[in-house]
Write an enzyme that holds these catalytic residues in place. Structure first.
Site, mmCIF file in Angstrom:
data_model
loop_
_atom_site.group_PDB
_atom_site.id
_atom_site.type_symbol
_atom_site.label_atom_id
_atom_site.label_comp_id
_atom_site.label_asym_id
_atom_site.label_seq_id
_atom_site.Cartn_x
_atom_site.Cartn_y
_atom_site.Cartn_z
ATOM 1 N N ARG A 161 1.111 -1.405 -0.127
ATOM 2 C CA ARG A 161 0.217 -0.088 0.083
ATOM 3 C C ARG A 161 0.469 1.358 -0.259
ATOM 4 N NH1 ARG A 161 -3.603 -2.810 -1.717
ATOM 5 N NH2 ARG A 161 -5.461 -3.180 -0.531
ATOM 6 N N HIS B 46 -0.811 0.049 -9.560
ATOM 7 C CA HIS B 46 -1.184 -1.138 -8.787
ATOM 8 C C HIS B 46 -1.944 -2.154 -9.629
ATOM 9 C CE1 HIS B 46 -3.736 -1.119 -4.809
ATOM 10 N NE2 HIS B 46 -3.411 -2.931 -5.405
ATOM 11 N N GLU C 260 -2.269 7.347 -5.022
ATOM 12 C CA GLU C 260 -2.870 7.195 -6.518
ATOM 13 C C GLU C 260 -4.370 6.953 -7.112
ATOM 14 O OE1 GLU C 260 -1.591 2.630 -5.278
ATOM 15 O OE2 GLU C 260 -4.264 2.376 -5.564
HETATM 16 P P1 NAI Z 1 -1.773 -11.028 5.285
HETATM 17 O O1 NAI Z 1 -2.602 -10.656 6.368
HETATM 18 O O2 NAI Z 1 -1.384 -12.487 4.860
HETATM 19 O O3 NAI Z 1 0.172 -10.953 6.261
HETATM 20 C C1 NAI Z 1 0.116 -9.733 5.736
HETATM 21 C C2 NAI Z 1 1.272 -10.040 7.137
HETATM 22 O O4 NAI Z 1 1.823 -8.578 7.755
HETATM 23 C C3 NAI Z 1 0.912 -10.399 8.221
HETATM 24 O O5 NAI Z 1 1.284 -11.568 8.876
HETATM 25 C C4 NAI Z 1 1.221 -9.787 9.341
HETATM 26 O O6 NAI Z 1 1.629 -10.546 10.770
HETATM 27 C C5 NAI Z 1 2.041 -8.395 9.069
HETATM 28 N N1 NAI Z 1 1.743 -7.648 9.910
HETATM 29 C C6 NAI Z 1 0.530 -5.833 10.027
HETATM 30 N N2 NAI Z 1 1.376 -5.542 11.142
HETATM 31 C C7 NAI Z 1 2.863 -5.393 10.554
HETATM 32 C C8 NAI Z 1 3.578 -4.399 11.465
HETATM 33 N N3 NAI Z 1 3.510 -3.923 12.102
HETATM 34 N N4 NAI Z 1 5.373 -4.939 11.096
HETATM 35 C C9 NAI Z 1 5.581 -5.810 10.436
HETATM 36 N N5 NAI Z 1 4.613 -7.150 9.772
HETATM 37 C C10 NAI Z 1 3.161 -6.521 10.081
HETATM 38 O O7 NAI Z 1 -1.925 -10.489 3.790
HETATM 39 P P2 NAI Z 1 -1.327 -10.373 2.285
HETATM 40 O O8 NAI Z 1 -1.818 -10.886 1.462
HETATM 41 O O9 NAI Z 1 0.130 -11.161 2.482
HETATM 42 O O10 NAI Z 1 -1.022 -8.718 1.151
HETATM 43 C C11 NAI Z 1 -0.310 -8.061 2.615
HETATM 44 C C12 NAI Z 1 -0.551 -6.398 1.382
HETATM 45 O O11 NAI Z 1 -0.663 -6.724 0.243
HETATM 46 C C13 NAI Z 1 -2.687 -6.401 2.129
HETATM 47 O O12 NAI Z 1 -2.484 -5.740 3.497
HETATM 48 C C14 NAI Z 1 -2.797 -4.912 1.193
HETATM 49 O O13 NAI Z 1 -2.319 -3.989 1.053
HETATM 50 C C15 NAI Z 1 -0.980 -6.368 -0.214
HETATM 51 N N6 NAI Z 1 -1.707 -6.132 -1.136
HETATM 52 C C16 NAI Z 1 -1.194 -5.879 -2.868
HETATM 53 C C17 NAI Z 1 -2.371 -6.118 -4.087
HETATM 54 C C18 NAI Z 1 -1.651 -5.209 -4.998
HETATM 55 O O14 NAI Z 1 -2.455 -4.937 -6.336
HETATM 56 N N7 NAI Z 1 -0.463 -4.516 -5.048
HETATM 57 C C19 NAI Z 1 -3.135 -7.348 -3.953
HETATM 58 C C20 NAI Z 1 -3.011 -7.798 -2.642
HETATM 59 C C21 NAI Z 1 -2.645 -7.289 -1.607
#
Ligand code: NAI
Length: 334
Positions: free
Chosen positions: A233, A294, A262
């Site tokens: 993000r 994105h 964005e």
């Molecule tokens: P997820 O929920 O499986 O993993 C996120 C991880 O970040 C978790 O392990 C969590 O513990 C960790 N986390 C939370 N707070 C934290 C902190 N303060 N410091 C370090 N780690 C922390 O989510 P997923 O599916 O892996 O997605 C991650 C992010 O990717 C989403 O939140 C979304 O913003 C982004 N995304 C971007 C896309 C794109 O098209 N560019 C598409 C899908 C997701």
């Protein structure tokens, strides 16, 4: 059930339309959700939103006033929704938790490979019959240290792919992922990760804790010349500080699929307009910066899964039961 789909693009009509056929009646709306456009949802018990729809308190109040009771997000991230306002107004929110971690992870690695070997420059150069290699020198990924911030669904796939390249992985997360440890990743403080990593890639959600995780102070301890990749993000990165770091050589390469501002740019063809955002214009002028709009999620497999889960979430709401994909305000408070 009648559902108003905001920010609808041709691919939403194709994939979501097919998944909902015979189950829900979808109205595809081109505008983004905001307090100004929320009235378009009048008469719809549910709406479906994408990442740049602005479900802030003002928009949610308008939605509640016209009878909306459910938001079906076509995304994993939910930082664009004021969850406390939604809860107060009795609007439920469901997301698509992990539609294709591979789509985002593979795009992340594509940015790394392209920036390192300067494929975007080589492409335009060769088309002009310029076969010189000057300025295209890269480095072996094998043996380099990659810092992965956030080792959930996407971060874990990034770790697996990069281990295949022979990279050493430093990971940082609030919870450790056993899968990543089994793959040989070593958990470390953010400080150590930034100090030792040749490449830093961000895969944590945008929350009050992670906003501007990459800023002047954290960049001050980063390994000079490092590559920064953000496919998570835009708000994770202070773009102004990153531009300064690019100028000073602290950041040697920058790959972005997301950008703080964005919302007014991405997902739209602006090629015949004058863009007033000086920051993005400045970034795009730099040879060691690669920006995609994105698109990391944008694979056929991901679109099928997003459509399937969004429809399942809507069906669960209509039936008055839980889909298991609801997002509660405790998630951002905790
Ligand atoms: P997820 O929920 O499986 O993993 C996120 C991880 O970040 C978790 O392990 C969590 O513990 C960790 N986390 C939370 N707070 C934290 C902190 N303060 N410091 C370090 N780690 C922390 O989510 P997923 O599916 O892996 O997605 C991650 C992010 O990717 C989403 O939140 C979304 O913003 C982004 N995304 C971007 C896309 C794109 O098209 N560019 C598409 C899908 C997701």
């Amino acid at each position: 059930m009648r559902v108003a789909v905001f920010s609808a693009k041709s691919y939403d009509i194709e994939y979501l339309g097919a998944a909902a056929a015979g189950r829900h009646e979808l109205e595809f709306l081109e505008p983004r959700l905001s307090a100004q456009t929320a009235g378009l949802a009048s008469g719809f018990p549910a709406v479906s939103l994408f990442v740049n729809d602005q479900a802030d308190a003002a928009a949610l109040e308008q939605l509640a006033a016209v009878g909306v009771r459910h938001l079906a997000l076509r995304s994993a991230g939910y930082n664009h929704v004021d969850l406390e306002a939604a809860e107060r107004l009795g609007i439920g929110v469901a997301r698509v938790p992990a539609y294709s971690p591979h789509a985002v992870a593979e795009h992340t690695v594509a940015l790394m490979l392209d920036l390192n070997r300067r494929i975007h420059r080589a492409y335009t150069r060769v088309r002009d019959l310029n076969f010189s290699l000057e300025g295209l020198l890269g480095f072996d990924l094998n043996g380099k240290t990659v810092g992965v911030v956030g080792t959930g669904a996407i971060g874990a796939v990034v770790v697996r792919i990069l281990r295949g390249f022979g990279c050493r992985i430093l990971a940082h997360d609030v919870v450790e992922n056993e899968q990543c440890i089994a793959l040989g990743a070593q958990y470390a403080s953010l400080q150590r990760l930034l100090t030792e990593s040749d490449i830093v890639t961000l895969h944590c959600p945008l929350t009050p804790d992670t906003e501007h995780l990459i800023r002047a102070e954290t960049l001050a301890i980063a390994k000079p010349g490092m590559m920064l990749i953000n496919t998570s993000r835009g708000g994770l990165v202070d773009t102004g500080a990153v531009i300064e770091a690019l100028m000073d050589g602290v950041i040697g390469y920058l790959g972005l699929d997301v950008y703080e501002e964005e919302a007014d740019l991405f997902f739209t063809d602006l090629s015949d307009r004058v863009v007033r955002d000086d920051v993005i214009v400045r970034l795009l002028a730099l040879p060691n910066v690669l920006v995609t709009g994105h698109q990391a999620f944008f694979t056929r497999e991901a679109l099928e899964k997003i459509a399937e889960v969004t429809v399942a979430n809507l069906t669960a709401f209509e039936a008055g039961r839980s889909s298991g994909n609801e997002v509660g305000s405790e998630r951002i408070r905790g």
